[in-house]
Design an enzyme around this catalytic site. Structure first.
Site, PDB file in Angstrom:
ATOM      1  N   THR A 243      27.500-123.783   2.309  1.00 47.60           N
ATOM      2  CA  THR A 243      28.417-123.026   1.461  1.00 47.60           C
ATOM      3  C   THR A 243      29.804-123.016   2.102  1.00 47.60           C
ATOM      4  O   THR A 243      29.939-122.965   3.321  1.00 47.60           O
ATOM      5  CB  THR A 243      27.908-121.581   1.312  1.00 47.60           C
ATOM      6  OG1 THR A 243      26.682-121.597   0.589  1.00 47.60           O
ATOM      7  CG2 THR A 243      28.912-120.696   0.600  1.00 47.60           C
ATOM      8  N   GLY A 295      25.003-118.339   4.060  1.00 47.35           N
ATOM      9  CA  GLY A 295      23.694-118.140   4.659  1.00 47.35           C
ATOM     10  C   GLY A 295      22.597-117.987   3.630  1.00 47.35           C
ATOM     11  O   GLY A 295      22.702-118.469   2.500  1.00 47.35           O
TER      12      GLY A 295
END
Length: 383
Positions: A243, A295
Protein backbone atom coordinates in the site's frame (compact mmCIF):
# COMPACT_ATOMS: atom_id res chain seq x y z
CA UNK A 1 23.66 9.71 -3.31
CA UNK A 2 25.15 9.44 0.15
CA UNK A 3 24.31 7.10 2.98
CA UNK A 4 24.12 8.01 6.65
CA UNK A 5 22.92 6.22 9.74
CA UNK A 6 19.35 7.03 10.70
CA UNK A 7 19.05 8.09 14.34
CA UNK A 8 15.27 8.02 14.70
CA UNK A 9 12.07 7.87 12.71
CA UNK A 10 10.54 10.69 14.77
CA UNK A 11 12.34 13.93 14.07
CA UNK A 12 11.93 17.50 15.21
CA UNK A 13 14.00 19.86 13.11
CA UNK A 14 14.24 23.34 14.58
CA UNK A 15 15.96 24.59 11.43
CA UNK A 16 12.84 24.18 9.29
CA UNK A 17 10.99 27.50 8.93
CA UNK A 18 7.57 27.49 10.55
CA UNK A 19 5.84 28.00 7.21
CA UNK A 20 7.98 25.68 5.10
CA UNK A 21 6.50 22.43 3.82
CA UNK A 22 7.02 18.85 4.99
CA UNK A 23 6.41 15.69 2.95
CA UNK A 24 6.44 12.04 4.06
CA UNK A 25 5.71 9.07 1.78
CA UNK A 26 5.41 5.33 2.38
CA UNK A 27 5.34 2.39 -0.02
CA UNK A 28 4.33 -0.38 2.35
CA UNK A 29 5.64 -2.23 5.39
CA UNK A 30 7.65 -5.44 5.39
CA UNK A 31 10.53 -6.38 3.08
CA UNK A 32 10.13 -7.91 -0.36
CA UNK A 33 13.80 -8.49 -1.17
CA UNK A 34 17.37 -8.01 -0.05
CA UNK A 35 18.59 -7.63 -3.62
CA UNK A 36 20.48 -4.34 -3.76
CA UNK A 37 19.27 -3.49 -7.27
CA UNK A 38 15.65 -3.99 -6.28
CA UNK A 39 16.09 -1.99 -3.08
CA UNK A 40 17.65 0.84 -5.07
CA UNK A 41 14.54 0.95 -7.27
CA UNK A 42 12.32 1.35 -4.22
CA UNK A 43 14.51 4.15 -2.85
CA UNK A 44 14.50 5.93 -6.21
CA UNK A 45 10.76 5.60 -6.84
CA UNK A 46 9.82 6.91 -3.41
CA UNK A 47 12.25 9.80 -3.84
CA UNK A 48 10.63 10.63 -7.18
CA UNK A 49 7.19 10.64 -5.57
CA UNK A 50 8.44 13.06 -2.93
CA UNK A 51 9.97 15.26 -5.61
CA UNK A 52 6.63 15.25 -7.44
CA UNK A 53 4.88 16.52 -4.30
CA UNK A 54 7.66 19.03 -3.70
CA UNK A 55 7.30 20.46 -7.21
CA UNK A 56 3.56 20.93 -6.63
CA UNK A 57 4.20 22.84 -3.40
CA UNK A 58 7.30 24.77 -4.43
CA UNK A 59 6.84 25.51 -8.12
CA UNK A 60 3.08 25.36 -8.64
CA UNK A 61 1.90 26.95 -5.40
CA UNK A 62 -0.22 23.91 -4.68
CA UNK A 63 -1.93 22.95 -1.44
CA UNK A 64 -1.28 19.99 0.82
CA UNK A 65 -4.16 18.16 -0.86
CA UNK A 66 -2.68 18.84 -4.30
CA UNK A 67 0.67 17.48 -3.12
CA UNK A 68 -0.56 14.22 -1.57
CA UNK A 69 -2.67 13.51 -4.65
CA UNK A 70 0.30 14.11 -6.96
CA UNK A 71 2.65 11.86 -4.96
CA UNK A 72 0.16 9.01 -4.77
CA UNK A 73 -0.74 9.31 -8.46
CA UNK A 74 2.95 8.89 -9.25
CA UNK A 75 3.11 5.73 -7.14
CA UNK A 76 -0.12 4.37 -8.64
CA UNK A 77 1.66 4.31 -12.00
CA UNK A 78 4.57 2.25 -10.63
CA UNK A 79 4.22 -1.54 -11.00
CA UNK A 80 6.41 -2.23 -7.97
CA UNK A 81 3.76 -1.18 -5.45
CA UNK A 82 0.36 -2.67 -4.62
CA UNK A 83 -1.80 0.12 -5.99
CA UNK A 84 -2.94 1.26 -9.41
CA UNK A 85 -0.76 -0.52 -11.96
CA UNK A 86 0.62 -3.45 -10.01
CA UNK A 87 -2.44 -4.03 -7.81
CA UNK A 88 -3.03 -7.55 -6.56
CA UNK A 89 -5.82 -9.77 -7.89
CA UNK A 90 -8.99 -10.94 -6.14
CA UNK A 91 -10.14 -14.56 -5.95
CA UNK A 92 -11.98 -14.11 -9.26
CA UNK A 93 -8.96 -12.41 -10.88
CA UNK A 94 -10.37 -8.92 -10.62
CA UNK A 95 -8.54 -5.68 -9.91
CA UNK A 96 -10.38 -3.86 -7.10
CA UNK A 97 -8.68 -0.78 -5.69
CA UNK A 98 -9.37 1.45 -2.68
CA UNK A 99 -8.19 4.98 -1.88
CA UNK A 100 -8.84 7.85 0.52
CA UNK A 101 -7.95 11.54 0.58
CA UNK A 102 -8.20 13.58 3.80
CA UNK A 103 -7.96 17.36 4.10
CA UNK A 104 -6.98 18.80 7.50
CA UNK A 105 -8.97 21.94 6.73
CA UNK A 106 -12.42 21.12 8.06
CA UNK A 107 -11.48 17.43 8.36
CA UNK A 108 -12.92 16.77 4.92
CA UNK A 109 -12.61 13.26 3.46
CA UNK A 110 -13.35 11.37 0.28
CA UNK A 111 -12.88 7.68 -0.50
CA UNK A 112 -13.53 4.99 -3.09
CA UNK A 113 -13.67 1.22 -2.82
CA UNK A 114 -13.66 -1.70 -5.27
CA UNK A 115 -12.71 0.50 -8.22
CA UNK A 116 -11.73 -1.64 -11.23
CA UNK A 117 -10.89 0.62 -14.17
CA UNK A 118 -9.86 4.07 -12.91
CA UNK A 119 -6.17 4.71 -13.49
CA UNK A 120 -5.84 6.95 -10.43
CA UNK A 121 -8.20 5.96 -7.61
CA UNK A 122 -6.72 8.67 -5.38
CA UNK A 123 -7.92 11.35 -7.81
CA UNK A 124 -11.37 9.81 -7.79
CA UNK A 125 -11.36 9.86 -3.97
CA UNK A 126 -10.62 13.57 -4.14
CA UNK A 127 -13.55 14.06 -6.51
CA UNK A 128 -15.82 12.35 -3.98
CA UNK A 129 -14.60 14.80 -1.35
CA UNK A 130 -14.88 17.93 -3.46
CA UNK A 131 -17.67 17.28 -5.97
CA UNK A 132 -20.24 15.22 -4.07
CA UNK A 133 -22.07 15.44 -0.72
CA UNK A 134 -20.78 11.96 0.12
CA UNK A 135 -17.70 10.49 1.81
CA UNK A 136 -17.38 7.03 0.26
CA UNK A 137 -18.44 5.63 -3.12
CA UNK A 138 -17.90 2.05 -4.21
CA UNK A 139 -17.86 0.01 -7.39
CA UNK A 140 -19.99 1.11 -10.33
CA UNK A 141 -21.15 4.29 -8.64
CA UNK A 142 -17.58 5.43 -8.09
CA UNK A 143 -16.62 4.61 -11.66
CA UNK A 144 -19.63 6.52 -12.99
CA UNK A 145 -18.38 9.60 -11.15
CA UNK A 146 -14.93 9.11 -12.69
CA UNK A 147 -16.40 9.02 -16.18
CA UNK A 148 -18.58 12.05 -15.46
CA UNK A 149 -15.45 14.06 -14.60
CA UNK A 150 -13.31 12.61 -17.41
CA UNK A 151 -10.82 10.72 -15.27
CA UNK A 152 -8.72 8.25 -17.24
CA UNK A 153 -10.32 4.81 -17.55
CA UNK A 154 -8.15 1.77 -18.30
CA UNK A 155 -8.82 -1.79 -19.36
CA UNK A 156 -8.14 -4.31 -16.59
CA UNK A 157 -5.13 -5.61 -18.52
CA UNK A 158 -3.34 -2.30 -17.94
CA UNK A 159 -3.22 -2.93 -14.19
CA UNK A 160 -2.22 -6.61 -14.19
CA UNK A 161 1.42 -7.69 -13.88
CA UNK A 162 2.90 -11.17 -14.22
CA UNK A 163 4.09 -11.09 -10.62
CA UNK A 164 0.56 -10.52 -9.31
CA UNK A 165 -0.80 -13.37 -11.44
CA UNK A 166 1.83 -15.67 -9.95
CA UNK A 167 0.96 -14.56 -6.43
CA UNK A 168 -2.72 -15.34 -6.98
CA UNK A 169 -1.85 -18.83 -8.19
CA UNK A 170 0.23 -19.45 -5.06
CA UNK A 171 -2.50 -18.08 -2.79
CA UNK A 172 -5.12 -20.33 -4.39
CA UNK A 173 -2.89 -23.38 -4.05
CA UNK A 174 -2.34 -22.63 -0.37
CA UNK A 175 -5.95 -21.62 0.29
CA UNK A 176 -4.97 -18.30 1.86
CA UNK A 177 -5.47 -14.58 1.47
CA UNK A 178 -2.16 -12.79 1.09
CA UNK A 179 -0.86 -9.37 2.07
CA UNK A 180 0.58 -8.30 -1.28
CA UNK A 181 3.41 -10.85 -1.35
CA UNK A 182 3.50 -13.91 0.93
CA UNK A 183 2.35 -12.97 4.43
CA UNK A 184 -1.08 -14.51 4.96
CA UNK A 185 -4.14 -14.00 7.11
CA UNK A 186 -6.47 -16.75 8.34
CA UNK A 187 -9.13 -17.82 5.87
CA UNK A 188 -11.31 -18.41 8.95
CA UNK A 189 -10.35 -15.52 11.28
CA UNK A 190 -10.59 -17.28 14.63
CA UNK A 191 -9.23 -14.24 16.44
CA UNK A 192 -12.52 -12.48 15.66
CA UNK A 193 -14.15 -14.81 18.17
CA UNK A 194 -11.67 -13.94 20.91
CA UNK A 195 -12.51 -11.67 23.86
CA UNK A 196 -11.77 -7.99 23.26
CA UNK A 197 -7.93 -7.80 23.21
CA UNK A 198 -7.52 -5.15 25.88
CA UNK A 199 -4.93 -5.49 28.63
CA UNK A 200 -2.44 -3.31 30.45
CA UNK A 201 -0.29 -3.15 27.32
CA UNK A 202 -3.08 -1.90 25.08
CA UNK A 203 -4.59 0.77 27.32
CA UNK A 204 -3.31 4.31 26.60
CA UNK A 205 -2.34 6.68 29.41
CA UNK A 206 -5.37 8.15 31.15
CA UNK A 207 -7.55 5.08 30.64
CA UNK A 208 -8.11 1.86 32.60
CA UNK A 209 -8.91 -1.69 31.60
CA UNK A 210 -12.11 -1.59 33.63
CA UNK A 211 -13.42 1.39 31.65
CA UNK A 212 -13.06 -0.41 28.34
CA UNK A 213 -13.30 -4.17 28.94
CA UNK A 214 -16.58 -5.63 27.60
CA UNK A 215 -18.98 -7.09 30.15
CA UNK A 216 -19.27 -10.41 28.30
CA UNK A 217 -16.82 -12.62 26.44
CA UNK A 218 -17.21 -15.41 23.93
CA UNK A 219 -15.76 -18.89 23.73
CA UNK A 220 -12.41 -19.19 22.00
CA UNK A 221 -12.73 -20.73 18.55
CA UNK A 222 -10.36 -23.18 16.92
CA UNK A 223 -7.72 -21.59 14.72
CA UNK A 224 -7.80 -22.48 11.03
CA UNK A 225 -5.02 -24.87 10.06
CA UNK A 226 -4.13 -22.69 7.07
CA UNK A 227 -3.54 -19.55 9.06
CA UNK A 228 -0.22 -17.83 9.65
CA UNK A 229 -0.30 -15.61 12.71
CA UNK A 230 1.83 -12.74 11.44
CA UNK A 231 2.31 -11.05 14.81
CA UNK A 232 3.72 -14.27 16.24
CA UNK A 233 5.70 -15.35 13.20
CA UNK A 234 7.99 -12.56 12.09
CA UNK A 235 9.16 -14.63 9.11
CA UNK A 236 5.95 -13.53 7.42
CA UNK A 237 7.44 -10.06 7.29
CA UNK A 238 9.89 -11.14 4.62
CA UNK A 239 7.04 -10.04 2.38
CA UNK A 240 6.06 -6.53 1.44
CA UNK A 241 2.72 -4.92 2.13
CA UNK A 242 2.75 -2.51 -0.79
CA UNK A 243 0.00 0.00 0.00
CA UNK A 244 1.21 3.56 -0.70
CA UNK A 245 0.50 6.82 1.04
CA UNK A 246 1.59 10.40 1.57
CA UNK A 247 1.17 13.05 4.27
CA UNK A 248 1.99 16.73 3.78
CA UNK A 249 2.07 20.04 5.60
CA UNK A 250 2.02 22.92 3.13
CA UNK A 251 3.44 26.41 3.52
CA UNK A 252 0.13 27.64 4.95
CA UNK A 253 0.39 25.10 7.76
CA UNK A 254 -2.42 22.91 6.43
CA UNK A 255 -2.26 19.12 6.64
CA UNK A 256 -3.44 16.45 4.21
CA UNK A 257 -3.11 12.69 3.74
CA UNK A 258 -3.80 10.18 0.97
CA UNK A 259 -3.59 6.39 0.74
CA UNK A 260 -4.11 3.95 -2.15
CA UNK A 261 -4.05 0.16 -2.37
CA UNK A 262 -4.95 -2.86 -4.45
CA UNK A 263 -5.90 -4.75 -1.30
CA UNK A 264 -5.13 -8.43 -0.64
CA UNK A 265 -4.29 -11.25 -3.02
CA UNK A 266 -7.12 -13.81 -3.34
CA UNK A 267 -9.56 -11.58 -1.44
CA UNK A 268 -13.30 -11.92 -1.86
CA UNK A 269 -14.75 -9.55 -4.45
CA UNK A 270 -15.97 -6.39 -2.74
CA UNK A 271 -13.60 -6.68 0.23
CA UNK A 272 -12.68 -3.15 1.32
CA UNK A 273 -9.44 -2.27 3.07
CA UNK A 274 -8.66 0.37 5.68
CA UNK A 275 -7.25 2.41 2.79
CA UNK A 276 -10.80 2.81 1.48
CA UNK A 277 -12.40 3.65 4.83
CA UNK A 278 -11.72 7.21 6.03
CA UNK A 279 -10.42 7.35 9.59
CA UNK A 280 -9.03 3.83 9.54
CA UNK A 281 -6.14 4.05 7.10
CA UNK A 282 -6.14 7.80 6.47
CA UNK A 283 -6.95 10.90 8.51
CA UNK A 284 -6.06 14.60 8.69
CA UNK A 285 -6.89 17.41 11.09
CA UNK A 286 -5.02 20.72 11.16
CA UNK A 287 -5.24 20.75 14.97
CA UNK A 288 -3.39 17.46 15.38
CA UNK A 289 -1.93 15.40 12.55
CA UNK A 290 -2.08 13.81 9.11
CA UNK A 291 -1.78 10.01 9.01
CA UNK A 292 -1.47 7.35 6.28
CA UNK A 293 -1.31 3.65 7.21
CA UNK A 294 -0.18 0.39 5.63
CA UNK A 295 -0.55 -3.19 6.78
CA UNK A 296 -3.11 -5.82 7.70
CA UNK A 297 -6.26 -3.96 6.71
CA UNK A 298 -8.62 -5.76 9.06
CA UNK A 299 -6.46 -4.85 12.07
CA UNK A 300 -6.33 -1.20 11.04
CA UNK A 301 -10.10 -1.23 10.50
CA UNK A 302 -10.78 -2.75 13.91
CA UNK A 303 -8.54 -0.25 15.68
CA UNK A 304 -9.57 2.74 13.51
CA UNK A 305 -5.84 3.35 13.47
CA UNK A 306 -5.44 6.74 11.78
CA UNK A 307 -8.26 8.35 13.76
CA UNK A 308 -6.95 6.65 16.89
CA UNK A 309 -3.67 8.56 16.60
CA UNK A 310 -5.65 11.81 16.31
CA UNK A 311 -7.77 11.05 19.39
CA UNK A 312 -4.78 10.07 21.52
CA UNK A 313 -3.18 13.40 20.66
CA UNK A 314 -6.34 15.44 21.15
CA UNK A 315 -7.78 13.86 24.29
CA UNK A 316 -4.86 12.06 25.95
CA UNK A 317 -2.41 14.87 25.14
CA UNK A 318 0.09 12.42 23.71
CA UNK A 319 2.72 13.59 21.24
CA UNK A 320 2.53 12.41 17.62
CA UNK A 321 5.36 9.96 18.26
CA UNK A 322 3.80 8.57 21.43
CA UNK A 323 0.38 8.16 19.82
CA UNK A 324 1.70 6.58 16.63
CA UNK A 325 3.96 4.17 18.50
CA UNK A 326 1.09 3.13 20.76
CA UNK A 327 -1.18 2.34 17.83
CA UNK A 328 1.44 0.46 15.79
CA UNK A 329 3.24 -1.35 18.60
CA UNK A 330 0.25 -2.08 20.88
CA UNK A 331 -3.09 -1.79 19.10
CA UNK A 332 -2.29 -3.37 15.73
CA UNK A 333 -0.55 -6.45 17.22
CA UNK A 334 -3.52 -6.88 19.57
CA UNK A 335 -5.57 -7.60 16.45
CA UNK A 336 -2.88 -9.92 15.07
CA UNK A 337 -1.83 -7.24 12.57
CA UNK A 338 1.41 -6.04 11.06
CA UNK A 339 2.21 -2.75 9.39
CA UNK A 340 3.13 0.85 9.96
CA UNK A 341 2.16 4.44 9.32
CA UNK A 342 3.60 7.82 8.42
CA UNK A 343 2.48 11.03 10.08
CA UNK A 344 3.05 14.76 10.49
CA UNK A 345 1.75 16.88 13.35
CA UNK A 346 0.87 20.58 13.34
CA UNK A 347 4.35 21.43 14.65
CA UNK A 348 6.07 19.73 11.67
CA UNK A 349 7.25 16.73 13.64
CA UNK A 350 7.18 13.50 11.63
CA UNK A 351 6.90 9.85 12.62
CA UNK A 352 7.26 6.60 10.67
CA UNK A 353 6.77 3.65 13.07
CA UNK A 354 6.36 0.05 11.93
CA UNK A 355 6.23 -3.27 13.77
CA UNK A 356 8.00 -5.53 11.29
CA UNK A 357 11.30 -5.88 9.46
CA UNK A 358 11.05 -2.55 7.67
CA UNK A 359 8.94 -0.02 5.79
CA UNK A 360 9.55 1.72 2.48
CA UNK A 361 9.49 5.41 3.37
CA UNK A 362 10.92 8.80 2.55
CA UNK A 363 10.70 12.42 3.66
CA UNK A 364 11.64 16.00 2.84
CA UNK A 365 11.51 18.69 5.52
CA UNK A 366 11.58 22.03 3.77
CA UNK A 367 12.39 23.71 0.48
CA UNK A 368 16.17 23.43 0.81
CA UNK A 369 16.26 20.10 2.65
CA UNK A 370 17.35 16.95 0.80
CA UNK A 371 15.02 14.07 0.05
CA UNK A 372 15.82 11.09 2.25
CA UNK A 373 14.55 7.52 1.99
CA UNK A 374 14.89 4.40 4.13
CA UNK A 375 13.68 0.81 4.34
CA UNK A 376 15.37 -0.57 7.46
CA UNK A 377 16.42 1.28 10.61
CA UNK A 378 19.93 2.18 9.49
CA UNK A 379 19.94 2.52 5.71
CA UNK A 380 18.97 6.15 5.08
CA UNK A 381 19.77 7.31 1.57
CA UNK A 382 20.11 11.06 0.84
CA UNK A 383 19.17 11.96 -2.72
Amino acid sequence: RSRSREKTDAMTDGDVPVRDFVIVVHGGAGIITDNNADLAEFHTTIAQAIQTASDVLENEGGSAVDAVEAAVCFLEDSPIFNCGKGSVLSATEKIQMDATVADGVGRRMGAVAAVEHVRHPVSLARLVMEKTPHILLAGEGAEALAKQHNLEICDTRWFVTARRVGQLQVAKQQGVTMLSESATIPTTPAEAQQPCPLNSNTIPPGCTTEQHQPTTTTTTATTSSSSVQASDDQSGLASRIGTVGCVVMDKDGHLAAATSTGGMTNKLDGRTSDSGVPGCGTYACDQTCAISCTGTGEAFLRSMAAFHVHTLMLYNKMSLEEAAQFVIQKEIPAFNGVGGLVGIDNQQNITMPYNGAGMYRGWKKGTTAPIQTAIHEDDVVTH
